[in-house]
Scaffold this motif. Structure first.
Motif, PDB file in Angstrom:
ATOM      1  N   TYR A   1      41.029  61.050  51.405  1.00 11.58           N
ATOM      2  CA  TYR A   1      40.635  62.336  50.824  1.00 11.58           C
ATOM      3  C   TYR A   1      39.399  62.958  51.465  1.00 11.58           C
ATOM      4  O   TYR A   1      39.063  64.103  51.154  1.00 11.58           O
ATOM      5  CB  TYR A   1      40.411  62.208  49.310  1.00 11.58           C
ATOM      6  N   ARG A   2      38.723  62.243  52.367  1.00 11.12           N
ATOM      7  CA  ARG A   2      37.539  62.829  52.979  1.00 11.12           C
ATOM      8  C   ARG A   2      37.286  62.167  54.324  1.00 11.12           C
ATOM      9  O   ARG A   2      37.590  60.984  54.497  1.00 11.12           O
ATOM     10  CB  ARG A   2      36.318  62.609  52.072  1.00 11.12           C
ATOM     11  N   GLN A   3      36.766  62.931  55.273  1.00  9.29           N
ATOM     12  CA  GLN A   3      36.374  62.338  56.538  1.00  9.29           C
ATOM     13  C   GLN A   3      35.131  61.473  56.343  1.00  9.29           C
ATOM     14  O   GLN A   3      34.250  61.806  55.554  1.00  9.29           O
ATOM     15  CB  GLN A   3      36.085  63.418  57.586  1.00  9.29           C
ATOM     16  N   ASP A   4      35.084  60.379  57.066  1.00 11.19           N
ATOM     17  CA  ASP A   4      33.952  59.454  57.045  1.00 11.19           C
ATOM     18  C   ASP A   4      33.038  59.845  58.204  1.00 11.19           C
ATOM     19  O   ASP A   4      33.247  59.423  59.341  1.00 11.19           O
ATOM     20  CB  ASP A   4      34.488  58.033  57.218  1.00 11.19           C
TER      21      ASP A   4
ATOM     22  N   GLY B   1      37.171  58.310  61.170  1.00 11.60           N
ATOM     23  CA  GLY B   1      37.098  57.491  59.974  1.00 11.60           C
ATOM     24  C   GLY B   1      37.505  58.290  58.752  1.00 11.60           C
ATOM     25  O   GLY B   1      37.310  59.509  58.688  1.00 11.60           O
ATOM     26  N   LEU B   2      38.073  57.609  57.764  1.00 13.05           N
ATOM     27  CA  LEU B   2      38.532  58.268  56.547  1.00 13.05           C
ATOM     28  C   LEU B   2      38.036  57.527  55.308  1.00 13.05           C
ATOM     29  O   LEU B   2      38.008  56.296  55.275  1.00 13.05           O
ATOM     30  CB  LEU B   2      40.065  58.334  56.511  1.00 13.05           C
ATOM     31  N   ILE B   3      37.655  58.302  54.313  1.00 16.69           N
ATOM     32  CA  ILE B   3      37.326  57.770  52.996  1.00 16.69           C
ATOM     33  C   ILE B   3      38.576  57.906  52.137  1.00 16.69           C
ATOM     34  O   ILE B   3      39.266  58.928  52.191  1.00 16.69           O
ATOM     35  CB  ILE B   3      36.159  58.555  52.367  1.00 16.69           C
ATOM     36  N   ALA B   4      38.868  56.895  51.324  1.00 11.66           N
ATOM     37  CA  ALA B   4      40.138  56.903  50.611  1.00 11.66           C
ATOM     38  C   ALA B   4      40.031  56.351  49.196  1.00 11.66           C
ATOM     39  O   ALA B   4      39.229  55.452  48.927  1.00 11.66           O
ATOM     40  CB  ALA B   4      41.178  56.089  51.391  1.00 11.66           C
ATOM     41  N   ALA B   5      40.853  56.924  48.311  1.00  7.47           N
ATOM     42  CA  ALA B   5      41.045  56.336  46.989  1.00  7.47           C
ATOM     43  C   ALA B   5      41.669  54.961  47.207  1.00  7.47           C
ATOM     44  O   ALA B   5      42.594  54.816  48.013  1.00  7.47           O
ATOM     45  CB  ALA B   5      41.963  57.217  46.155  1.00  7.47           C
ATOM     46  N   THR B   6      41.164  53.959  46.490  1.00  2.00           N
ATOM     47  CA  THR B   6      41.517  52.571  46.772  1.00  2.00           C
ATOM     48  C   THR B   6      42.091  51.892  45.537  1.00  2.00           C
ATOM     49  O   THR B   6      41.438  51.817  44.496  1.00  2.00           O
ATOM     50  CB  THR B   6      40.271  51.799  47.244  1.00  2.00           C
ATOM     51  N   ALA B   7      43.322  51.416  45.655  1.00  3.33           N
ATOM     52  CA  ALA B   7      43.997  50.728  44.550  1.00  3.33           C
ATOM     53  C   ALA B   7      44.511  49.383  45.042  1.00  3.33           C
ATOM     54  O   ALA B   7      44.596  49.135  46.247  1.00  3.33           O
ATOM     55  CB  ALA B   7      45.151  51.570  44.023  1.00  3.33           C
ATOM     56  N   LYS B   8      44.843  48.521  44.113  1.00  4.19           N
ATOM     57  CA  LYS B   8      45.362  47.197  44.470  1.00  4.19           C
ATOM     58  C   LYS B   8      46.668  47.350  45.245  1.00  4.19           C
ATOM     59  O   LYS B   8      47.512  48.185  44.922  1.00  4.19           O
ATOM     60  CB  LYS B   8      45.600  46.378  43.198  1.00  4.19           C
ATOM     61  N   LYS B   9      46.831  46.546  46.273  1.00  2.40           N
ATOM     62  CA  LYS B   9      48.027  46.609  47.099  1.00  2.40           C
ATOM     63  C   LYS B   9      49.280  46.410  46.252  1.00  2.40           C
ATOM     64  O   LYS B   9      49.317  45.570  45.352  1.00  2.40           O
ATOM     65  CB  LYS B   9      47.965  45.541  48.190  1.00  2.40           C
ATOM     66  N   ASP B  10      50.293  47.232  46.528  1.00  2.00           N
ATOM     67  CA  ASP B  10      51.580  47.199  45.821  1.00  2.00           C
ATOM     68  C   ASP B  10      51.467  47.617  44.356  1.00  2.00           C
ATOM     69  O   ASP B  10      52.360  47.338  43.553  1.00  2.00           O
ATOM     70  CB  ASP B  10      52.232  45.811  45.911  1.00  2.00           C
ATOM     71  N   SER B  11      50.374  48.316  44.008  1.00  2.00           N
ATOM     72  CA  SER B  11      50.232  48.821  42.636  1.00  2.00           C
ATOM     73  C   SER B  11      51.120  50.022  42.365  1.00  2.00           C
ATOM     74  O   SER B  11      51.382  50.364  41.214  1.00  2.00           O
ATOM     75  CB  SER B  11      48.772  49.227  42.386  1.00  2.00           C
ATOM     76  N   GLY B  12      51.575  50.684  43.433  1.00  2.00           N
ATOM     77  CA  GLY B  12      52.388  51.885  43.266  1.00  2.00           C
ATOM     78  C   GLY B  12      51.568  53.135  42.988  1.00  2.00           C
ATOM     79  O   GLY B  12      52.126  54.188  42.659  1.00  2.00           O
ATOM     80  N   LEU B  13      50.248  53.032  43.144  1.00  3.19           N
ATOM     81  CA  LEU B  13      49.376  54.165  42.836  1.00  3.19           C
ATOM     82  C   LEU B  13      49.080  55.060  44.036  1.00  3.19           C
ATOM     83  O   LEU B  13      48.809  56.258  43.869  1.00  3.19           O
ATOM     84  CB  LEU B  13      48.060  53.672  42.245  1.00  3.19           C
ATOM     85  N   ALA B  14      49.110  54.518  45.238  1.00  2.00           N
ATOM     86  CA  ALA B  14      48.692  55.302  46.398  1.00  2.00           C
ATOM     87  C   ALA B  14      49.516  56.573  46.571  1.00  2.00           C
ATOM     88  O   ALA B  14      48.964  57.645  46.856  1.00  2.00           O
ATOM     89  CB  ALA B  14      48.752  54.452  47.665  1.00  2.00           C
ATOM     90  N   LYS B  15      50.811  56.475  46.387  1.00  2.00           N
ATOM     91  CA  LYS B  15      51.671  57.647  46.593  1.00  2.00           C
ATOM     92  C   LYS B  15      51.371  58.772  45.606  1.00  2.00           C
ATOM     93  O   LYS B  15      51.159  59.916  46.012  1.00  2.00           O
ATOM     94  CB  LYS B  15      53.148  57.237  46.524  1.00  2.00           C
ATOM     95  N   PRO B  16      51.345  58.527  44.279  1.00  2.68           N
ATOM     96  CA  PRO B  16      51.006  59.621  43.368  1.00  2.68           C
ATOM     97  C   PRO B  16      49.558  60.108  43.528  1.00  2.68           C
ATOM     98  O   PRO B  16      49.283  61.291  43.316  1.00  2.68           O
ATOM     99  CB  PRO B  16      51.251  59.034  41.981  1.00  2.68           C
ATOM    100  N   LEU B  17      48.648  59.221  43.900  1.00 11.45           N
ATOM    101  CA  LEU B  17      47.274  59.653  44.143  1.00 11.45           C
ATOM    102  C   LEU B  17      47.224  60.635  45.307  1.00 11.45           C
ATOM    103  O   LEU B  17      46.567  61.686  45.232  1.00 11.45           O
ATOM    104  CB  LEU B  17      46.382  58.444  44.451  1.00 11.45           C
ATOM    105  N   ALA B  18      47.908  60.299  46.404  1.00 14.76           N
ATOM    106  CA  ALA B  18      47.949  61.204  47.559  1.00 14.76           C
ATOM    107  C   ALA B  18      48.613  62.521  47.195  1.00 14.76           C
ATOM    108  O   ALA B  18      48.160  63.597  47.615  1.00 14.76           O
ATOM    109  CB  ALA B  18      48.675  60.532  48.723  1.00 14.76           C
ATOM    110  N   ALA B  19      49.676  62.449  46.404  1.00  9.17           N
ATOM    111  CA  ALA B  19      50.361  63.676  45.993  1.00  9.17           C
ATOM    112  C   ALA B  19      49.448  64.557  45.147  1.00  9.17           C
ATOM    113  O   ALA B  19      49.439  65.789  45.294  1.00  9.17           O
ATOM    114  CB  ALA B  19      51.627  63.329  45.213  1.00  9.17           C
ATOM    115  N   ALA B  20      48.658  63.930  44.272  1.00  8.32           N
ATOM    116  CA  ALA B  20      47.722  64.695  43.439  1.00  8.32           C
ATOM    117  C   ALA B  20      46.640  65.339  44.292  1.00  8.32           C
ATOM    118  O   ALA B  20      46.266  66.501  44.085  1.00  8.32           O
ATOM    119  CB  ALA B  20      47.100  63.782  42.387  1.00  8.32           C
ATOM    120  N   ILE B  21      46.106  64.595  45.267  1.00 10.66           N
ATOM    121  CA  ILE B  21      45.078  65.147  46.152  1.00 10.66           C
ATOM    122  C   ILE B  21      45.658  66.296  46.974  1.00 10.66           C
ATOM    123  O   ILE B  21      45.013  67.336  47.154  1.00 10.66           O
ATOM    124  CB  ILE B  21      44.509  64.039  47.058  1.00 10.66           C
TER     125      ILE B  21
END
Length: 341
Positions: A169-172, A283-303
């Motif tokens: 969600y943001r450049q590092d 470099g990129l700053i990112a929302a971070t969730a537990k691997k295989d939580s299924g959250l990364a995709k909806p988080l990216a879609a929301a952003i």
């Protein structure tokens, strides 16, 4: 922690560049608990207020945003059932303005990172609950399930992908701070440093980069002088008096100082940025969730929804961080390589 531009190097750079009065009061607000300082926020109907009690880091603004059902439908069942998004912030003990710190009311966890978490939660139709941790305990919180997602200046690295999934969600970025009257700009060229005197934090990734450029310039018969200062007062006294031409440090800290000194005799400006991951990778700053939580995709879609509808740009502008904008949130984009993470 890695040696590149991370939250810890950000703290080192901001310690040298931004002494924030609210951070001292934040210690009292957070108490001695290294794993708590929990606040729950309820967005007004159809709106999320950013920049609250931010001690001048941002202009308080209410952004219109509400649930997008096509995105919230992608949430894992457990999160959907809970009705809330638990957002982890690793800002204890003293915070790191303008990204995350205790506000001037001495209790509200404010800053760009928790504000974006609240905006994302609104798109997902979830009630945001922010929890403040030490940096180390933030990841323990994700691992244990206490936290759904971290919005805490976490750099995307290949090493971290072994345990976590990301939505960028943001450049590092690192930044260059000069007096407002200065005509100098970095322009992405180390050659532009020839003949300058520059300050940098000792032991930081930016120092490593600067020393490499110094060697290149010396090989070309050109000079770059590097000076070190132990605190913010010494650094900015040197900049304002002309003893140094520029300061090279974490871009968010520079953004904060530029905002704080705007309109004063000591006004400064940002003279360019450089990737915290070096010249070969942004470099990129990112929302971070537990691997295989299924959250990364909806988080990216929301952003991406926030990007497409303008709230993202307004959020960055409120914190003077428009120069760290990404065009799109990506799920697990290329991160800092294993040999440098």
């Amino acid at each position: 922690m890695p040696t590149h531009f991370t939250r810890r190097s950000l703290i080192r750079g901001i310690t040298a560049a931004t002494a924030v009065a609210t951070l001292a009061t934040g210690l009292a607000a957070c108490g001695g608990d290294s794993d708590a300082a929990t606040t729950t926020d309820s967005a007004a109907s159809g709106g999320v207020t950013i920049g609250r009690v931010s001690n001048g880091a941002a202009k308080e603004t209410t952004l219109k945003v509400s649930e997008v059902k096509s995105i919230s439908a992608e949430l894992p069942d457990a999160v959907k059932k809970s009705g809330k998004l638990t957002i982890g912030i690793g800002a204890l003990p003293s915070g790191f303005a303008p990204l995350a710190y205790v506000g001037d009311d001495q209790k509200t966890l404010t800053g760009a990172e928790p504000d974006l978490g609240r905006l994302v939660a609104a798109v997902l139709g979830l009630k945001p609950e922010t929890k403040n941790f030490t940096w180390e305990n933030l990841f323990v919180g994700i691992d244990s399930g206490k936290v759904d997602v971290a919005f805490s200046n976490v750099t995307d690295t290949e090493e971290r992908k072994k345990k976590y999934e990301f939505a960028s969600y943001r450049q590092d970025n690192l930044g260059w701070e000069v007096k407002k009257s200065s005509k100098w700009n970095f322009e992405g060229k180390y050659e532009n440093l020839a003949g300058l005197t520059v300050s940098v934090g000792a032991g930081t990734n930016q120092e490593k980069i600067l020393l490499e450029w110094k060697k290149k310039l010396e090989a070309e018969g050109k000079k770059l002088t590097i000076k070190y200062y132990p605190d913010r007062n010494g650094l900015y006294l040197a900049l304002n008096s002309g003893k140094i031409d520029a300061y090279f440090g974490p871009n968010p800290g520079i953004a904060y100082n530029v905002s704080q000194d705007a309109g004063t005799a000591n006004a400064t400006r940002n003279a360019g940025t450089f990737s915290g991951a070096g010249e070969t990778l942004q470099g990129l700053i990112a929302a971070t969730a537990k691997k295989d939580s299924g959250l990364a995709k909806p988080l990216a879609a929301a952003i991406n929804y926030l990007i497409e509808n303008g709230q993202y740009a307004k959020w960055l502008a409120a914190y003077n961080l428009s120069n760290e904008a990404v065009a799109k949130s990506e799920v697990n984009p290329p991160g800092l390589p294993l040999d440098n993470s």
